[in-house]
Structure formats: C-alpha cells, structure tokens
Design an enzyme around this catalytic site. Sequence first.
Site, PDB file in Angstrom:
ATOM      1  N   GLU A 168       0.906  -1.168  -0.036  1.00 31.51           N
ATOM      2  CA  GLU A 168      -0.045  -0.384  -0.065  1.00 31.51           C
ATOM      3  C   GLU A 168       0.647   0.959   0.040  1.00 31.51           C
ATOM      4  O   GLU A 168       0.601   2.411  -0.808  1.00 31.51           O
ATOM      5  CB  GLU A 168      -0.761  -0.031   1.026  1.00 31.51           C
ATOM      6  CG  GLU A 168      -2.038  -1.161   1.156  1.00 31.51           C
ATOM      7  CD  GLU A 168      -2.943  -1.189  -0.041  1.00 31.51           C
ATOM      8  OE1 GLU A 168      -2.986   0.530  -0.402  1.00 31.51           O
ATOM      9  OE2 GLU A 168      -3.730  -1.368  -0.619  1.00 31.51           O
ATOM     10  N   HIS A 171       2.758   2.268  -3.312  1.00 33.09           N
ATOM     11  CA  HIS A 171       1.299   3.186  -4.087  1.00 33.09           C
ATOM     12  C   HIS A 171       1.308   4.317  -3.848  1.00 33.09           C
ATOM     13  O   HIS A 171       1.569   4.995  -4.529  1.00 33.09           O
ATOM     14  CB  HIS A 171      -0.287   2.797  -4.163  1.00 33.09           C
ATOM     15  CG  HIS A 171      -0.470   1.232  -4.745  1.00 33.09           C
ATOM     16  ND1 HIS A 171      -0.529   1.366  -5.815  1.00 33.09           N
ATOM     17  CD2 HIS A 171      -1.177   0.435  -4.028  1.00 33.09           C
ATOM     18  CE1 HIS A 171      -0.996   0.071  -6.386  1.00 33.09           C
ATOM     19  NE2 HIS A 171      -1.369  -0.424  -5.049  1.00 33.09           N
TER      20      HIS A 171
HETATM   21 ZN   LIG Z   1      -2.650  -2.193  -4.900  1.00 31.83          ZN
END
Ligand SMILES: [Zn+2]
Length: 349
Positions: A168, A171
């Site tokens: 995450e 990202h």
């Molecule tokens: Zn992802």
Amino acid sequence: MTVFCTIVPPHVLDKLAQADDPALAGPARRTLQRDAYERTQRRLTTVIGAPTAAPLASAEPGKPHRTIHDAQHRTDLPGKKVRGEGDAPGKDATVNRAYAGLGATFELFLTAYARDSIDGNGLPLNATVHYDRDYNNAFWNGEQMVFGDGDGEIFLDFTIPIDVIGHELAHGVTQYTANLTYFGQPGALNESVSDVFGALIKQYTLGQTAAEADWLIGAGLLAPRVTGKALRSMKEPGTAYDDDVLGKDPQPATMDDYVRTGRDNGGVHINSGIPNHAFYLAATALGGHAWERAGQVWYDVLTGGELKQDALFTDFATLTVKAARARYGDGEELDAVSKAWEQVGVRTL
Ligand SMILES: [Zn+2]
C-alpha cells in the site's frame, strides 16, 4: 492522480458476497460498500484539492515520522491517536504491527535506495487500525494507510502481512514518481510495482535471499478455513488460493494467459501476475538479496523519469533492460532482466 487501491481486489469480494452463508457474504458486501464510499470520497477530495500531509517543520531528514490512530471500529478517519514516533510499544499488537510495518517500509527505501519516505522528502507516515467492523480490506487513500481487522472467517487482521503494508505504501511511491495510470496495463504495472516493493520489504525485514523468500503477497492473512496460502504468488501466479468460497486465484504468469476484462480496472490485480513473475525470475536468476540488484533496476525505472503514465508492459520491460545496462553494464544483471521478460512473453525493444 491518486490511486485508491484496496489490497483485496473487488473481484474477490464480489465472489465472497455471493456465498450462501450470510456470515461470509455479509462482511464482504459491507466491505464492498465501504470501499465504494471511500473511493468516491477520494475522487471528490482529489477534484477539490486535498490538503496533502505537510512534512513536519521540525522533521529530521532520514528519520520516519509515524503516527498510528485507532478508528475504534468506526469509519471516521484518522481516528484517535494511539502511538506517535518514538513512543514505546503498547498492548495492542495491531497498533504495534502497523507501526513496525511503516518503519520497515521507510527503512528499505532509505537504506536501499536513499529515498527519504515515500515522497522522497520526509513525508509523515500515518495509519489507522481497527477500521469499521469485520472490514475485509486495507487501503492507501492517497494520504494515509487504513487497516481492517478482517471478519475472522475469511480474512484475519490486515496488519499481519508486512508486505501488505509495504504494497500500500509503495502505491504512494508510485504516486509521487511515475504515477502510472490505474487502468489496463499501466494499472497492472502500478499494482506489480507495489507487489514487488511489498515483497522486498518483507524480505529485507526477514533478511532473506531471493532463494529463501516465499514470494507470496498476503501470507498469513487468510483464515484457517480458506484453502489457500496468500492473495498472490509472484513465484507461481495463479496458485495462491483455490477455495470453494473465495474462488481461484485468476493471475496469469505469462502473456499467453493475459486476461482481457473490464472488471478490476481492466484486470490490474490480475495481469500484474505477468510483471510480478518477471521480477521473480530476474531476482532469483541473480540470487542474493533481491532488493539490491533486481530491486535497484525496478526502482531506477520507477524514478528515472522515462516511464510514461500510460506505459505498457513492453515499455516497462524495455526500460528495465536499459536501466540494468546503465547501472551494471553488459553483465549478468542485463542478462537476467532480459531473459525474465522473454520467459513471460513480454517483448523488449
Ligand atoms: Zn495495490
């Protein structure tokens, strides 16, 4: 553009929402509704212009600035602050895992790639745990991490796999660098980059070599009743789970099995299996610590300024070959990277 990525993709929750057992379908339906709401919120704040988290004035370069909040099973973000940078561990293992996961992510990017936090400029790292009830997901909303506790039936606590935390936050790194469009092949590259660095954060934390690593994303997240070992496998895409409730892992390993679909933003969590497998092949061919040479090449492509937002697999592959040559010359790195793409059927120019 901010990516709203949930670690459990919608097609998995869709399948779960159709389960005969309401104890399984209920949490999946509520999670889908919650994700749709958060996704819309994100779009609105992106349009209006979200206040991005400002680096602390007193921030010390090269040190993480973590804050963990507890949503106390509600959905207001960020929730109650429960641990700040430098605070001693408390009794809540979920809070402690989130804190450690943010720290491990910060440390890999700093020590391996000299990157100061996800924006390269000391961005404070914020996370919220215990989000909602039976919430079967975790996400990065462009500003912070959010973790559910899982329903305990299919998914366990989302802070358990450190690679999910790394995925995450990666990202965020992509958002601040190549900013790959979250649809189709560039979207699958965006997802793959997050899996690659998520896996590297886990390997770095455990001190594993490429040969020792399990190359799974989300190991430890599935409840014991589920037939499966993780959400995805970079070593053997398509084999992470095969369960009567969850369905079968749909990831292809090579271009021969590329999936054309309009779901999941054009298969971003599906076709990411192909570049994921290419990274696995390159890293294991080279051996040693995967974050050192293979990871460096991928990081060079992500941050080098030549990767376009709408890049296709072949564009990305070509840039990895170029980056391997630029950094290591005509050696085994170039050979390993070129062969890896060839093996998954992606052409390099
Ligand atoms: Zn992802």
